[in-house]
Design a protein around this motif. Structure first.
Motif, PDB file in Angstrom:
ATOM      1  N   ASP A  80       0.836  -1.207   0.000  1.00  0.00           N
ATOM      2  CA  ASP A  80       0.000   0.000   0.000  1.00  0.00           C
ATOM      3  C   ASP A  80       0.872   1.259   0.000  1.00  0.00           C
ATOM      4  OD1 ASP A  80      -2.353  -1.405  -0.047  1.00  0.00           O
ATOM      5  OD2 ASP A  80      -2.717  -1.261   2.108  1.00  0.00           O
ATOM      6  N   ALA A  81       1.966   1.220   0.784  1.00  0.00           N
ATOM      7  CA  ALA A  81       2.871   2.374   0.819  1.00  0.00           C
ATOM      8  C   ALA A  81       3.565   2.557  -0.527  1.00  0.00           C
ATOM      9  CB  ALA A  81       3.906   2.184   1.931  1.00  0.00           C
ATOM     10  N   LEU A  82       3.928   1.465  -1.190  1.00  0.00           N
ATOM     11  CA  LEU A  82       4.521   1.555  -2.529  1.00  0.00           C
ATOM     12  C   LEU A  82       3.545   2.190  -3.510  1.00  0.00           C
ATOM     13  CD1 LEU A  82       6.297  -1.923  -2.823  1.00  0.00           C
ATOM     14  CD2 LEU A  82       7.422   0.307  -2.920  1.00  0.00           C
ATOM     15  N   ALA A  83       2.255   1.839  -3.367  1.00  0.00           N
ATOM     16  CA  ALA A  83       1.235   2.361  -4.283  1.00  0.00           C
ATOM     17  C   ALA A  83       1.062   3.870  -4.145  1.00  0.00           C
ATOM     18  CB  ALA A  83      -0.092   1.652  -4.037  1.00  0.00           C
ATOM     19  N   GLU A  84       1.486   4.436  -3.014  1.00  0.00           N
ATOM     20  CA  GLU A  84       1.439   5.884  -2.844  1.00  0.00           C
ATOM     21  C   GLU A  84       2.608   6.575  -3.537  1.00  0.00           C
ATOM     22  OE1 GLU A  84       1.259   6.661   1.300  1.00  0.00           O
ATOM     23  OE2 GLU A  84      -0.717   5.715   1.576  1.00  0.00           O
ATOM     24  N   LEU A  85       3.628   5.785  -3.900  1.00  0.00           N
ATOM     25  CA  LEU A  85       4.839   6.347  -4.502  1.00  0.00           C
ATOM     26  C   LEU A  85       4.949   6.085  -5.996  1.00  0.00           C
ATOM     27  CD1 LEU A  85       7.361   5.214  -1.728  1.00  0.00           C
ATOM     28  CD2 LEU A  85       6.267   7.458  -1.955  1.00  0.00           C
ATOM     29  N   MET A  86       4.252   5.059  -6.476  1.00  0.00           N
ATOM     30  CA  MET A  86       4.371   4.670  -7.876  1.00  0.00           C
ATOM     31  C   MET A  86       3.122   3.895  -8.277  1.00  0.00           C
ATOM     32  SD  MET A  86       7.290   1.797  -7.042  1.00  0.00           S
ATOM     33  CE  MET A  86       7.835   1.678  -8.733  1.00  0.00           C
ATOM     34  N   PRO A  87       2.812   3.831  -9.587  1.00  0.00           N
ATOM     35  CA  PRO A  87       1.616   3.083 -10.000  1.00  0.00           C
ATOM     36  C   PRO A  87       1.802   1.579  -9.801  1.00  0.00           C
ATOM     37  CG  PRO A  87       2.807   3.917 -11.909  1.00  0.00           C
ATOM     38  CD  PRO A  87       3.460   4.524 -10.719  1.00  0.00           C
ATOM     39  N   ILE A  88       0.909   0.996  -9.032  1.00  0.00           N
ATOM     40  CA  ILE A  88       0.982  -0.426  -8.666  1.00  0.00           C
ATOM     41  C   ILE A  88      -0.356  -1.093  -8.938  1.00  0.00           C
ATOM     42  CG2 ILE A  88       1.172  -2.047  -6.721  1.00  0.00           C
ATOM     43  CD1 ILE A  88       3.838  -0.890  -7.423  1.00  0.00           C
ATOM     44  N   ASP A  89      -0.315  -2.311  -9.459  1.00  0.00           N
ATOM     45  CA  ASP A  89      -1.499  -3.158  -9.585  1.00  0.00           C
ATOM     46  C   ASP A  89      -1.199  -4.437  -8.811  1.00  0.00           C
ATOM     47  OD1 ASP A  89      -3.792  -4.474 -10.279  1.00  0.00           O
ATOM     48  OD2 ASP A  89      -3.146  -4.966 -12.319  1.00  0.00           O
ATOM     49  N   SER A  90      -1.812  -4.583  -7.641  1.00  0.00           N
ATOM     50  CA  SER A  90      -1.453  -5.698  -6.765  1.00  0.00           C
ATOM     51  C   SER A  90      -2.557  -6.746  -6.690  1.00  0.00           C
ATOM     52  CB  SER A  90      -1.145  -5.200  -5.352  1.00  0.00           C
ATOM     53  OG  SER A  90      -2.277  -4.584  -4.775  1.00  0.00           O
ATOM     54  N   GLU A  91      -2.138  -7.976  -6.429  1.00  0.00           N
ATOM     55  CA  GLU A  91      -3.049  -9.104  -6.240  1.00  0.00           C
ATOM     56  C   GLU A  91      -2.579  -9.891  -5.035  1.00  0.00           C
ATOM     57  OE1 GLU A  91      -4.675 -13.120  -8.581  1.00  0.00           O
ATOM     58  OE2 GLU A  91      -3.011 -11.948  -9.417  1.00  0.00           O
TER      59      GLU A  91
END
Length: 254
Positions: A129-140
């Motif tokens: 979640d913290a990574l998604a605030e820094l860069m575009p992430i699509d997680s599963e």
């Protein structure tokens, strides 16, 4: 605009490669690079076990990168506020280390291999979640068999009594939160067997260490009768292997 980086958070079970689900195997085979925390020589076999799971279940090419884990500090010596601040700082440092690696090749699919299930006392989802605030992430997220489930299976007991609740907590919170009406209590992350402070409360314990691993050890019985055995067993296992990963269930004696 570049597409988001794909990240898979994969629950791999409590430690045995035969505990990996079909869904996890499928996800493993979709990952290009696995990011694994390197926690030093003492816990190097945790990295080895992850490698063995990859070698057994992945058919194609992949890379496994060991990322030096930041120092977390002496959790046992901290109060609640200090503990939470220490964990937050540790998460930030971890996030930045992973961000740098992912940013170098954002078009790849990255994987995190989580012991047990990512839903139970694990920091990986918070870091993603913290990574998604820094860069575009699509997680599963791919769930795994948890140590809680395997503990119950090994002792051949349900986790709850008929119509009663289950309370899941940590060793840090166990004694402070304990009440007779909590129901059956599952305890994780207890490096000091806090249950020793509940002797005399009429409890039964179902304990397991290295669940799913060839080193697996089980102890069960009235807490008052087996606590000294548990203390000795845990200390001996820690001396032998350098670390212990254990879980236990407490419930009122029948």
């Amino acid at each position: 605009m570049n597409p988001p980086t794909s990240i898979k958070v994969i629950g791999i079970g409590p430690g045995g490669s035969d505990q990996v689900t079909h869904a996890a195997v499928a996800a493993l085979n979709e990952v290009d690079v696995f990011l694994v925390a390197d926690k030093g020589e003492v816990k190097s076999d945790l990295v080895t076990l992850r490698r063995e799971i990859c070698e057994r279940w992945i058919d194609g090419d992949y890379r496994l990168i060991e990322v030096p884990d930041p120092e977390r500090g002496p959790d046992a010596e901290r109060n609640t506020t200090e503990y939470q601040a220490g964990v937050a700082g540790w998460h930030r440092a971890r996030t930045e280390g992973y961000r740098e690696l992912i940013a170098a090749d954002p078009e790849l699919t990255y994987g995190f291999l989580v012991w047990g299930d990512p839903a139970f006392y694990d920091s990986t989802l918070r870091i993603v979640d913290a990574l998604a605030e820094l860069m575009p992430i699509d997680s599963e997220v791919i769930p795994g068999i948890s140590s809680i489930q395997l503990l119950a299976a090994r002792h051949r007991v349900p986790l709850n009594r008929v119509g009663q609740p289950i309370h899941i907590t940590t060793g840090r919170r166990l004694v402070e939160d304990f009440r007779d009406d909590l129901g059956d209590i599952v305890v994780m992350l207890d490096g000091h067997l806090a249950c020793r402070e509940l002797v005399g409360r009429g409890l039964e314990i179902f304990w397991g260490a290295y669940l799913g691993d060839p080193r697996e050890v089980l102890v069960r019985g009235p807490l008052d009768d087996v606590i000294e055995e548990l203390i000795d067993t845990r200390a001996r296992l820690r001396d032998r292997h350098g670390w212990v990963m254990d879980t236990y269930l407490l419930r009122p004696q029948p």
